[in-house]
Design a protein around this motif. Sequence first.
Motif, PDB file in Angstrom:
ATOM      1  N   GLY A  67       8.839  81.838 -12.516  1.00 31.73           N
ATOM      2  CA  GLY A  67       8.164  80.774 -13.132  1.00 31.73           C
ATOM      3  C   GLY A  67       8.841  80.593 -14.333  1.00 31.73           C
ATOM      4  N   ALA A  68       9.618  81.338 -15.073  1.00 35.84           N
ATOM      5  CA  ALA A  68      10.262  81.486 -16.081  1.00 35.84           C
ATOM      6  C   ALA A  68      11.649  80.443 -16.298  1.00 35.84           C
ATOM      7  CB  ALA A  68      10.648  82.601 -16.684  1.00 35.84           C
TER       8      ALA A  68
ATOM      9  N   PHE B  42      19.836  88.482 -11.598  1.00 34.95           N
ATOM     10  CA  PHE B  42      19.520  88.769 -10.189  1.00 34.95           C
ATOM     11  C   PHE B  42      19.802  87.480  -9.201  1.00 34.95           C
ATOM     12  CE2 PHE B  42      15.504  87.589  -9.519  1.00 34.95           C
ATOM     13  CZ  PHE B  42      14.583  87.627 -10.572  1.00 34.95           C
TER      14      PHE B  42
ATOM     15  N   ARG C  37       4.817  92.727   1.791  1.00 33.51           N
ATOM     16  CA  ARG C  37       5.124  91.778   0.734  1.00 33.51           C
ATOM     17  C   ARG C  37       5.433  92.269  -0.443  1.00 33.51           C
ATOM     18  NH1 ARG C  37       4.687  89.298  -3.527  1.00 33.51           N
ATOM     19  NH2 ARG C  37       2.469  90.372  -3.610  1.00 33.51           N
ATOM     20  N   ARG C  38       6.726  92.162  -1.073  1.00 31.78           N
ATOM     21  CA  ARG C  38       6.860  92.435  -2.667  1.00 31.78           C
ATOM     22  C   ARG C  38       7.913  91.458  -3.238  1.00 31.78           C
ATOM     23  NH1 ARG C  38       3.263  95.975  -2.769  1.00 31.78           N
ATOM     24  NH2 ARG C  38       2.452  94.087  -3.728  1.00 31.78           N
ATOM     25  N   SER C  39       7.823  91.418  -4.403  1.00 31.63           N
ATOM     26  CA  SER C  39       9.104  90.557  -4.896  1.00 31.63           C
ATOM     27  C   SER C  39      10.232  91.207  -4.985  1.00 31.63           C
ATOM     28  CB  SER C  39       8.659  90.187  -6.459  1.00 31.63           C
ATOM     29  OG  SER C  39       7.434  89.325  -6.430  1.00 31.63           O
TER      30      SER C  39
ATOM     31  N   GLN D 132      18.255  85.083 -15.787  1.00 29.42           N
ATOM     32  CA  GLN D 132      17.722  86.272 -15.026  1.00 29.42           C
ATOM     33  C   GLN D 132      18.741  86.192 -13.975  1.00 29.42           C
ATOM     34  OE1 GLN D 132      13.513  86.395 -14.137  1.00 29.42           O
ATOM     35  NE2 GLN D 132      13.377  84.224 -14.859  1.00 29.42           N
TER      36      GLN D 132
ATOM     37  N   ARG E 220      14.193  91.708  -5.835  1.00 26.67           N
ATOM     38  CA  ARG E 220      15.309  91.156  -6.629  1.00 26.67           C
ATOM     39  C   ARG E 220      16.698  91.543  -6.442  1.00 26.67           C
ATOM     40  NH1 ARG E 220      10.495  92.368  -9.126  1.00 26.67           N
ATOM     41  NH2 ARG E 220       9.386  90.485 -10.294  1.00 26.67           N
TER      42      ARG E 220
ATOM     43  N   CYS F 282      11.611  86.215  -4.478  1.00 26.11           N
ATOM     44  CA  CYS F 282      10.728  86.699  -5.769  1.00 26.11           C
ATOM     45  C   CYS F 282      10.429  85.026  -6.319  1.00 26.11           C
ATOM     46  CB  CYS F 282      11.323  87.358  -6.680  1.00 26.11           C
ATOM     47  SG  CYS F 282      10.601  87.809  -8.276  1.00 26.11           S
ATOM     48  N   ALA F 283       9.247  85.132  -6.674  1.00 22.68           N
ATOM     49  CA  ALA F 283       8.785  83.864  -7.432  1.00 22.68           C
ATOM     50  C   ALA F 283       9.360  83.754  -8.739  1.00 22.68           C
ATOM     51  CB  ALA F 283       7.119  83.840  -7.319  1.00 22.68           C
TER      52      ALA F 283
END
Length: 214
Positions: A182-183, A127, A32-34, A125, A36, A179-180
Amino acid sequence: MFHKEYPNARRFELPEVQPLRGRSLEETILSRRSRRNYSKEPITMEELSRILFFSVGITGKIGRYYLRAYPSAGALAPVEVYPLIERATDSDLKGIYHYNSLEHCLEEIRKGSYIDELVEICYHQDFIRNAPICLILTVFEKRTRSKYGRRAKRYVLLDAGHAGENIYLECEFLGLSTCAIGAFDDEALCSLLEIDPEEEYPVLCYPISRRSKH
Ligand SMILES: Cc1cc2nc3c(=O)[nH]c(=O)nc-3n(C[C@H](O)[C@H](O)[C@H](O)COP(=O)(O)O)c2cc1C
């Protein structure tokens, strides 16, 4: 138990899902990875259905409490999911929906393309723009507050974190990217979802796509 639904909205059934065999849980956690790098290729309704069910779907019942794929303080399940669909195969759905976990269906909130607006709301963002689908997670804090008072603030965020990890793991298991995020601008996202921030607010977004080849 309280259950959010949109009784007057158009509903779209999601395909029923059964667990797949494949990569082990431990291998899935390890890889598991974030991610983008997104591809514009559409996601299937089957994939969307799997991600929703195995992250926040109803997997049990005790008395009048429905139990979910994520653990939840007091089994009050404050996490709501709003799929923003830009491109999905085998459907012409394009718009913002609410996931009705009890019926395992989507309820239409607004039709149309909203991904550019979402990119702007997430402070550009860029992406995110290619993602065919984005899941927006909110917490209905009022529901947990009725039992836990001031502690609800921390519990709902912990619940959302558990649900979010399920999204990551199911995407990883299916070979998809996420990808989480939060911004974002809270107020703008609340108005995109047409929710009342006094009782419910967004916590995380998860753009989801096939793995980009480059
Ligand atoms: C609460 C939270 C908010 C995050 N917000 C963003 C974000 O706005 N943009 C982004 O690119 N990544 C965001 N991330 C992803 C983190 O940057 C990422 O999890 C971290 O770099 C560790 O990498 P890994 O997930 O691949 O292990 C967020 C992660 C969490 C848990």
